[in-house]
Design a protein around this motif. Structure first.
Motif, PDB file in Angstrom:
ATOM      1  N   PRO A   1      -7.156  41.013  61.371  1.00  0.00           N
ATOM      2  CA  PRO A   1      -8.142  41.807  60.655  1.00  0.00           C
ATOM      3  C   PRO A   1      -9.075  40.911  59.868  1.00  0.00           C
ATOM      4  CG  PRO A   1      -5.914  42.640  60.309  1.00  0.00           C
ATOM      5  CD  PRO A   1      -5.789  41.321  60.997  1.00  0.00           C
ATOM      6  N   SER A   2     -10.305  41.411  59.646  1.00  0.00           N
ATOM      7  CA  SER A   2     -11.292  40.605  58.954  1.00  0.00           C
ATOM      8  C   SER A   2     -11.086  40.599  57.456  1.00  0.00           C
ATOM      9  CB  SER A   2     -12.701  41.129  59.274  1.00  0.00           C
ATOM     10  OG  SER A   2     -12.814  42.479  58.884  1.00  0.00           O
ATOM     11  N   ALA A   3     -10.365  41.596  56.899  1.00  0.00           N
ATOM     12  CA  ALA A   3     -10.179  41.669  55.458  1.00  0.00           C
ATOM     13  C   ALA A   3      -9.301  40.519  54.994  1.00  0.00           C
ATOM     14  CB  ALA A   3      -9.528  42.991  55.075  1.00  0.00           C
ATOM     15  N   PRO A   4      -9.674  39.797  53.919  1.00  0.00           N
ATOM     16  CA  PRO A   4      -8.883  38.665  53.472  1.00  0.00           C
ATOM     17  C   PRO A   4      -7.593  39.065  52.794  1.00  0.00           C
ATOM     18  CG  PRO A   4     -10.739  39.032  51.984  1.00  0.00           C
ATOM     19  CD  PRO A   4     -10.918  39.976  53.140  1.00  0.00           C
TER      20      PRO A   4
ATOM     21  N   HIS B   1     -20.482  48.521  58.903  1.00  0.00           N
ATOM     22  CA  HIS B   1     -20.610  47.359  59.801  1.00  0.00           C
ATOM     23  C   HIS B   1     -20.739  47.729  61.274  1.00  0.00           C
ATOM     24  CE1 HIS B   1     -19.591  44.782  56.401  1.00  0.00           C
ATOM     25  NE2 HIS B   1     -18.578  45.599  56.136  1.00  0.00           N
ATOM     26  N   GLY B   2     -20.527  48.986  61.615  1.00  0.00           N
ATOM     27  CA  GLY B   2     -20.599  49.374  63.020  1.00  0.00           C
ATOM     28  C   GLY B   2     -19.306  49.056  63.763  1.00  0.00           C
ATOM     29  N   VAL B   3     -19.193  49.566  64.989  1.00  0.00           N
ATOM     30  CA  VAL B   3     -17.983  49.367  65.794  1.00  0.00           C
ATOM     31  C   VAL B   3     -18.401  49.031  67.224  1.00  0.00           C
ATOM     32  CG1 VAL B   3     -15.819  50.360  66.618  1.00  0.00           C
ATOM     33  CG2 VAL B   3     -16.737  51.070  64.395  1.00  0.00           C
ATOM     34  N   THR B   4     -17.876  47.919  67.736  1.00  0.00           N
ATOM     35  CA  THR B   4     -18.112  47.564  69.135  1.00  0.00           C
ATOM     36  C   THR B   4     -16.948  48.047  69.985  1.00  0.00           C
ATOM     37  OG1 THR B   4     -17.000  45.423  68.986  1.00  0.00           O
ATOM     38  CG2 THR B   4     -19.347  45.503  68.360  1.00  0.00           C
ATOM     39  N   ALA B   5     -17.147  47.999  71.299  1.00  0.00           N
ATOM     40  CA  ALA B   5     -16.067  48.415  72.204  1.00  0.00           C
ATOM     41  C   ALA B   5     -14.849  47.510  72.059  1.00  0.00           C
ATOM     42  CB  ALA B   5     -16.565  48.402  73.653  1.00  0.00           C
ATOM     43  N   GLU B   6     -15.096  46.202  71.871  1.00  0.00           N
ATOM     44  CA  GLU B   6     -13.975  45.282  71.705  1.00  0.00           C
ATOM     45  C   GLU B   6     -13.224  45.566  70.410  1.00  0.00           C
ATOM     46  OE1 GLU B   6     -17.011  44.480  72.412  1.00  0.00           O
ATOM     47  OE2 GLU B   6     -16.925  43.634  74.448  1.00  0.00           O
ATOM     48  N   GLN B   7     -13.974  45.821  69.335  1.00  0.00           N
ATOM     49  CA  GLN B   7     -13.311  46.122  68.061  1.00  0.00           C
ATOM     50  C   GLN B   7     -12.505  47.420  68.155  1.00  0.00           C
ATOM     51  OE1 GLN B   7     -16.859  46.067  65.666  1.00  0.00           O
ATOM     52  NE2 GLN B   7     -16.416  44.032  64.833  1.00  0.00           N
ATOM     53  N   LEU B   8     -13.045  48.402  68.879  1.00  0.00           N
ATOM     54  CA  LEU B   8     -12.325  49.662  69.047  1.00  0.00           C
ATOM     55  C   LEU B   8     -10.988  49.423  69.735  1.00  0.00           C
ATOM     56  CD1 LEU B   8     -12.094  52.738  68.928  1.00  0.00           C
ATOM     57  CD2 LEU B   8     -13.401  52.843  71.069  1.00  0.00           C
ATOM     58  N   ALA B   9     -11.001  48.576  70.768  1.00  0.00           N
ATOM     59  CA  ALA B   9      -9.756  48.302  71.484  1.00  0.00           C
ATOM     60  C   ALA B   9      -8.742  47.631  70.569  1.00  0.00           C
ATOM     61  CB  ALA B   9     -10.044  47.410  72.704  1.00  0.00           C
ATOM     62  N   GLU B  10      -9.204  46.695  69.739  1.00  0.00           N
ATOM     63  CA  GLU B  10      -8.287  46.025  68.809  1.00  0.00           C
ATOM     64  C   GLU B  10      -7.757  47.011  67.777  1.00  0.00           C
ATOM     65  OE1 GLU B  10     -10.030  42.605  67.070  1.00  0.00           O
ATOM     66  OE2 GLU B  10     -10.501  41.649  68.984  1.00  0.00           O
ATOM     67  N   CYS B  11      -8.665  47.846  67.237  1.00  0.00           N
ATOM     68  CA  CYS B  11      -8.247  48.805  66.215  1.00  0.00           C
ATOM     69  C   CYS B  11      -7.230  49.793  66.767  1.00  0.00           C
ATOM     70  CB  CYS B  11      -9.466  49.551  65.667  1.00  0.00           C
ATOM     71  SG  CYS B  11     -10.559  48.522  64.643  1.00  0.00           S
TER      72      CYS B  11
END
Length: 296
Positions: free
Chosen positions: A228-231, A269-279
């Protein structure tokens, strides 16, 4: 062919050898030669300066035994080695690839030598054709060619055996990597259980998912595969501000905050297809862990 050890990788492998047992410098050189089936051995000028640098950094120490320095790994060295277990597994695979490449080079050299031998024999046969006893010269040249061909065939057979051994070692390294993944999973599960025992399951859940992503990313080659991007975990994950005697209602409120935080991040920040798959993978993992906690 590229170098056997990429930049910084020999340093890591020296720590691995010293973690197995204390060793002196030439013993380390001999071990490296054995693990490359005699196809590669570093020079003393390669190994000793790196040992000295590791000692200057406090990662190894030495004692003098029989007039020779015997090096041992320190606690700081073990800590660095443990932190780079994933990179070490990747290095073992690279070593097997290097052994296979060296064996392939040997096979190519054998084929080239055999071709040069045939050309040389044809030239000798032409030169001896006008001799006083051309049949005797031809017979001698033929016997010599047979002997050279036998040696070339033996070298080729040995190279094939070395390549097969390299493949077997590569399979063992892959099995070790699978075992490491299981150990990582057990450590993360224990971390989540520890937070749950303290009643702080939201923090345990978030930190468990983060730790799993970091560990698996390191094992895959030093890049978090799905971190995840959150620190850090959200503040509400470590602060009990429910103010209610109804745990079920408090859980509903936490789930609302969990959903709101994700929606805010997606909106900002928006959501890409790759991010959706990870989420999707993270949410499934979180749901499974929370469900397991609630089912006792």
């Amino acid at each position: 062919m590229p170098p056997v050890f990429a930049h910084g990788r020999l340093r890591l492998y020296l720590l691995k050898l010293l973690d197995e047992a204390p060793r002196h410098g030439y013993e380390i050189i001999r071990l490296l030669e054995e693990r490359f089936q005699g196809l590669y051995a570093p020079s003393a000028g390669t190994v000793y300066p790196r040992l000295a640098k590791l000692e200057a950094e406090g990662l190894v120490s030495h004692a003098t035994e029989g007039g020779r320095k015997v090096y041992s790994i320190t606690d700081a060295g073990r800590a660095e080695l443990d932190a780079r277990r994933g990179e070490l597994a990747e290095l073992e695979l690279e070593i097997q690839g290097s052994v296979a490449a060296l064996a392939a080079d040997i096979r190519e050299d054998v084929r080239g030598a055999a071709g040069e031998l045939r050309r040389e024999m044809r030239r000798e046969m032409r030169e001896t054709a006008a001799s006083a006893d051309p049949f005797a010269a031809f017979a001698a040249a033929k016997e010599e060619w047979k002997e050279q061909a036998r040696r070339a065939k033996e070298d080729s057979r040995r190279a094939r055996q070395e390549a097969q051994q390299a493949r077997r070692q590569a399979r063992r390294v892959q099995e070790d990597a699978r075992d490491e993944v299981l150990r990582i999973k057990e450590r993360v599960q224990e971390q989540v259980r520890e937070h749950t025992r303290r009643g702080d399951w939201p923090t345990g859940l978030v930190e468990g998912v983060n730790a799993l992503a970091r560990e698996l990313g390191s094992l895959a080659g030093g890049r978090p595969a799905a971190a995840p991007s959150a620190p850090s975990a959200p503040e509400w994950g470590s602060v009990d501000d429910s103010g209610s005697a109804d745990p079920g209602r408090d859980l509903d409120r936490l789930l609302d905050r969990f959903r709101d935080e994700i929606r805010d991040a997606a909106r900002d920040h928006g959501v890409t297809a790759e991010q959706l798959a990870e989420c999707r993978g993270y949410l499934a993992e979180a749901a499974g862990r929370v469900g397991a906690v609630l089912r006792g």
